[in-house]
Each structure stands twice: as C-alpha cells, then as structure tokens.
Design a protein around this motif. Structure first.
Motif, PDB file in Angstrom:
ATOM      1  N   ASP A   1     -48.498  43.124  -5.295  1.00  0.00           N
ATOM      2  CA  ASP A   1     -48.603  43.267  -6.751  1.00  0.00           C
ATOM      3  C   ASP A   1     -49.767  42.504  -7.368  1.00  0.00           C
ATOM      4  OD1 ASP A   1     -45.932  44.719  -7.779  1.00  0.00           O
ATOM      5  OD2 ASP A   1     -45.429  43.421  -6.088  1.00  0.00           O
TER       6      ASP A   1
ATOM      7  N   ASP B   1     -50.659  32.775 -11.842  1.00  0.00           N
ATOM      8  CA  ASP B   1     -49.668  33.582 -12.557  1.00  0.00           C
ATOM      9  C   ASP B   1     -48.275  32.984 -12.593  1.00  0.00           C
ATOM     10  OD1 ASP B   1     -51.579  35.595 -13.049  1.00  0.00           O
ATOM     11  OD2 ASP B   1     -51.215  36.501 -11.083  1.00  0.00           O
TER      12      ASP B   1
ATOM     13  N   LYS C   1     -41.482  38.443  -8.964  1.00  0.00           N
ATOM     14  CA  LYS C   1     -41.785  39.672  -9.698  1.00  0.00           C
ATOM     15  C   LYS C   1     -41.044  39.724 -11.027  1.00  0.00           C
ATOM     16  CE  LYS C   1     -42.877  42.426  -5.575  1.00  0.00           C
ATOM     17  NZ  LYS C   1     -42.570  43.617  -4.758  1.00  0.00           N
TER      18      LYS C   1
ATOM     19  N   ILE D   1     -50.224  39.431  -7.537  1.00  0.00           N
ATOM     20  CA  ILE D   1     -49.720  38.264  -8.271  1.00  0.00           C
ATOM     21  C   ILE D   1     -50.246  37.007  -7.593  1.00  0.00           C
ATOM     22  CG2 ILE D   1     -47.665  36.942  -8.903  1.00  0.00           C
ATOM     23  CD1 ILE D   1     -46.144  39.594  -9.018  1.00  0.00           C
ATOM     24  N   SER D   2     -50.855  36.128  -8.359  1.00  0.00           N
ATOM     25  CA  SER D   2     -51.393  34.875  -7.835  1.00  0.00           C
ATOM     26  C   SER D   2     -50.376  33.762  -8.077  1.00  0.00           C
ATOM     27  CB  SER D   2     -52.719  34.540  -8.521  1.00  0.00           C
ATOM     28  OG  SER D   2     -53.190  33.270  -8.105  1.00  0.00           O
ATOM     29  N   ALA D   3     -49.699  33.330  -7.016  1.00  0.00           N
ATOM     30  CA  ALA D   3     -48.646  32.319  -7.127  1.00  0.00           C
ATOM     31  C   ALA D   3     -49.144  30.980  -6.617  1.00  0.00           C
ATOM     32  CB  ALA D   3     -47.410  32.756  -6.352  1.00  0.00           C
TER      33      ALA D   3
ATOM     34  N   ALA E   1     -46.430  38.601  -2.589  1.00  0.00           N
ATOM     35  CA  ALA E   1     -46.651  38.925  -4.002  1.00  0.00           C
ATOM     36  C   ALA E   1     -48.108  39.281  -4.261  1.00  0.00           C
ATOM     37  CB  ALA E   1     -46.230  37.753  -4.883  1.00  0.00           C
TER      38      ALA E   1
ATOM     39  N   THR F   1     -49.754  28.209 -15.504  1.00  0.00           N
ATOM     40  CA  THR F   1     -49.295  29.539 -15.088  1.00  0.00           C
ATOM     41  C   THR F   1     -48.327  30.180 -16.080  1.00  0.00           C
ATOM     42  OG1 THR F   1     -47.387  28.682 -13.852  1.00  0.00           O
ATOM     43  CG2 THR F   1     -49.491  28.812 -12.670  1.00  0.00           C
TER      44      THR F   1
ATOM     45  N   VAL G   1     -42.815  37.368 -13.603  1.00  0.00           N
ATOM     46  CA  VAL G   1     -44.134  37.880 -13.997  1.00  0.00           C
ATOM     47  C   VAL G   1     -43.993  39.105 -14.900  1.00  0.00           C
ATOM     48  CG1 VAL G   1     -46.267  38.924 -13.122  1.00  0.00           C
ATOM     49  CG2 VAL G   1     -45.319  36.910 -11.995  1.00  0.00           C
TER      50      VAL G   1
END
Length: 421
Positions: free
Chosen positions: A324, A300, A416, A326-328, A320, A351, A419
């Motif tokens: 949330d 992401d 955040k 969220i794949s960082a 993250a 990403t 994204v």
C-alpha cells in the motif's frame, strides 16, 4: 547467625540439593566493606567508553558456539523473520571488531565481562552452574569458580531474597529466574524489597541486583512457559525493566543493567535465543537504559514494540510498504520502565498515527500506558485513534498459540486501519 549460615541451613532442610559457596561477603568484615566500596565506586564513574575498551578475542571456553536446540528453543512461525539490528557505533576494527553471536551467546558474553570487570559480581539461579535451560551461563562456572557462579534451590522467592541480601552487602548480584512465568512467587520480594531499597535509603545505598528471566512465546510453551509479565514490573516504582530484540542490544543493555544503581528486571525473549543472530561487538560496551531506538524510519504511522515483537512489526512495515506504499516508522522501546516518552511522542507528532504491539494481554498491558501518554502529549497531532495489537485476555494457550500471539497479519491490518481512518 550469618546469612550464609541461614542459607546453608535452609539448603540442608531442602534435601541438600545444593551447597552455597563460601562467599567472604556473607560473613561480613573487611571483604564486605571492600566490595561495598567497589559497588559505590561503580556508581560514580561514567559508563564504559565503548570505543576504548576492547575485550580479549573470543575463546571456545568463554564464548560457546551455537549448539543444538533445547526443549523450549523452537521458533514460532510468527517470528521467523529477517532480524534487523540497526546502526551502532561500536564494534569497529579499532575496538576489537565484531563476531557473529546469537542472543544467548551475547548474554553469556555480557555475563563473562561483568564477572571479569567486577570482582564482587556473582551469578546464581536454578541450574546456572551447568549452563541453564537455554545455555546462557555455560562455561562460566569453569572460568570463575563455584563461589561466583552457582546453583540455587528451586525457589524463586528465595532467589530474589538472596539477591537482595547480596546487593545490600555491596555485591553485584545477577540472579536468573528460569522462566518469567515463575517470577510471580518472587514478586513480593522484588516489589516490596528490591524496588524500595534505594529509595528508602535516600540514595545512600545502591541496589546492585539484576534479575534475568526468559519470557514470551516459544511455539509450544503453553500456560506456564510463554507468558510476558513485564507490565507487572513496569507498574512497580523503583524497578527498571529491559527487553532486548537482538544480540547487539542484549549484550550492551545487560552490561548497563548489571552496572546500574537500581534493581533491573532483564527479560530475554526466549524465541530469539538462537533465532536472532548478528555481528556483535566483542568489546565491553553499554547501551543506555531508558532510550528507544528507531529501527525503521517512516512518515505515515509509528509502530512501537519491544523484544521479539519488534521483528514482527518490521515485517509488517515491509508488507505495508510493498502492498500500500505506507511508510511505517518502527520504534523499539528497549527499556520498558522508564520508557522513552520523548522518542515516541516525537515520532507520533511526525506521523500522526500510532500502533502499539506486544505479546502480553491487552488489558493492563504496557501498550495501554503508551497509548494514554501519546493521547495526552500528542493529541493535536493524532490523525486516527491509537491501535493496540496484543495477546488476548485469556491464559496463554498451547494448541492455539499461533492465534494468540499478535502476528504480521494482525499488525498489518492495524496499520492499514489507522492510515485509512
């Protein structure tokens, strides 16, 4: 008048605080020629085979055990995190295995190997003979003698100039600047002499100079012991700049730096000297310069950092994901100049988002160069503006250091934001 004579004269006028060793190369002649040929030969052979050159087992004298913290060794709360080391293809049982090291013992081990494998190598700087402020050079003088590991006057410009002279004579010179903050008096020598030495000779001469310097926040270093001046050196063509995040990378990257044909500024995050601990290969191995490493894969958003800040980004990525989903993806540049443009651009194209974080101030920081390059090379892949999470544009504070250093919360907020854009 030889370089040795000049240096000794200067030392005498400075109050005889140290005595230069009697290095054969300083007087010229056959010894210089032999060591010069040795240095030239090092530039023509391939890198050390990491799977066929195990070193001897660790010993008490050559690999110091974890000792008590020094004045500047306290770890700031912002980097008290699990420390990832990522995959590595060395350190198997067949090549000698691994031993638990922290970052300063890994640096010490790399210096020991460099001195053992290259008879022209010398290590010098302020207080290095007894181990230095952070103990990175302890026991080396006992093992290799005062002609190869020795103290210098408290003069950074002199240390750099002396190192350039040694390198020009064919010596593998490893200088230590006690704190990166005090590299600025030496900047003229590094930028105008070391950086241009190989270029102006048309590649005829290598510049076997590595300058080590502790850098970054440490919890209570204040204005003069906490700065991260990497952007100054990255803006100087001819210099390579390296900053490791853990003992495994510190050892492999330092050995590669010492053996490189170009002058290298090797910056060591002082907060990690004792905090970063990992099983580290005991053999002689190198990690390639100019290559970034994917520490955490993701889909992401791309997070780019170096040194101690990589661990902050790893923690922010974990938060993250937990909060949330969220794949960082976390990338460690490792080499800041030249930095791995291809790896960063390829990650951002996957990403669509980028957050760059470093301890140095925002304005003029290397993060701006990364952001501009990605905007030029991956513009059509970007789903949000690039975010930079950096130190503030103020002198490095003492009482308010925890507000200055970009922590997990600031990085998480940036993740955040991009994204949700």
């Amino acid at each position: 008048m030889t370089l040795a004579t000049v240096a000794r004269s200067v030392a005498a006028r400075a109050g005889n605080v140290w005595a230069l060793p009697t290095l054969p190369l300083l007087g010229g002649g056959a010894a210089t020629a032999v060591w010069g040929r040795r240095r030239a030969a090092l530039q023509t052979v391939p890198a050390v085979n990491t799977l066929s050159s195990p070193s001897a087992a660790l010993s008490e004298t050559k690999r110091p055990a974890h000792d008590t913290a020094d004045t500047f060794d306290a770890l700031p709360p912002s980097v008290t995190l699990p420390l990832s080391t990522g995959p590595l293809s060395v350190g198997t049982a067949a090549t000698g295995g691994t031993q638990q090291m922290n970052l300063f013992t890994a640096v010490n081990d790399a210096l020991r190997i460099a001195l053992e494998t290259d008879e022209s190598a010398v290590v010098f700087g302020e207080d290095v003979a007894f181990g230095g402020v952070f103990r990175c050079t302890q026991h080396l003088r006992d093992a290799f003698g005062p002609d190869r590991v020795f103290n210098t006057p408290l003069c950074e410009q002199g240390i750099a100039g002396f190192g350039i002279g040694l390198a020009a004579s064919g010596v593998t010179a490893v200088a230590e600047i006690q704190f990166a903050d005090y590299s600025l008096p030496a900047y003229d020598q590094l930028a105008n002499e070391a950086a241009k030495f190989r270029y102006r000779s048309g590649g005829a001469y290598s510049a076997g100079l590595t300058v080590r310097m502790p850098c970054g926040a440490v919890g209570h270093g204040g204005l003069y012991h906490s700065q991260s001046p990497e952007a100054l050196f990255c803006a100087t063509p001819g210099l390579k700049v390296v900053m490791p995040r853990d003992p495994v990378r510190a050892k492999g990257l330092l050995l590669a730096s010492i053996r490189d044909a170009n002058p290298v500024i090797f910056m060591e995050p002082k907060a990690l000297y004792r905090a970063s601990v990992a099983p580290t290969p005991v053999e002689d191995y190198e990690l390639p310069l100019g290559v970034a490493e994917t520490v955490v894969p993701g889909r992401d958003v791309t997070l780019v950092g170096w040194g101690a800040q990589v661990h902050v980004l790893v923690a922010a990525a974990a938060r993250a994901a937990a909060e949330d989903d969220i794949s960082a993806e976390v990338l460690d540049l490792q080499t800041l100049c030249p930095w791995d443009v291809d790896a960063v651009v390829a990650s951002v194209k996957r990403t669509g988002r980028l957050v760059v974080s470093h301890e140095a101030p925002l304005s003029g920081g290397l993060g701006g160069e990364v952001a501009a390059t990605v905007a030029a090379d991956a513009f059509l892949s970007l789903e949000a503006p690039v975010k930079r999470v950096c130190g503030w544009d103020t002198p490095f504070p003492l009482a308010h250091e925890k507000y200055y250093v970009p922590n997990v919360e600031r990085c998480l907020e940036a993740i955040k934001d991009v994204v949700a854009f």
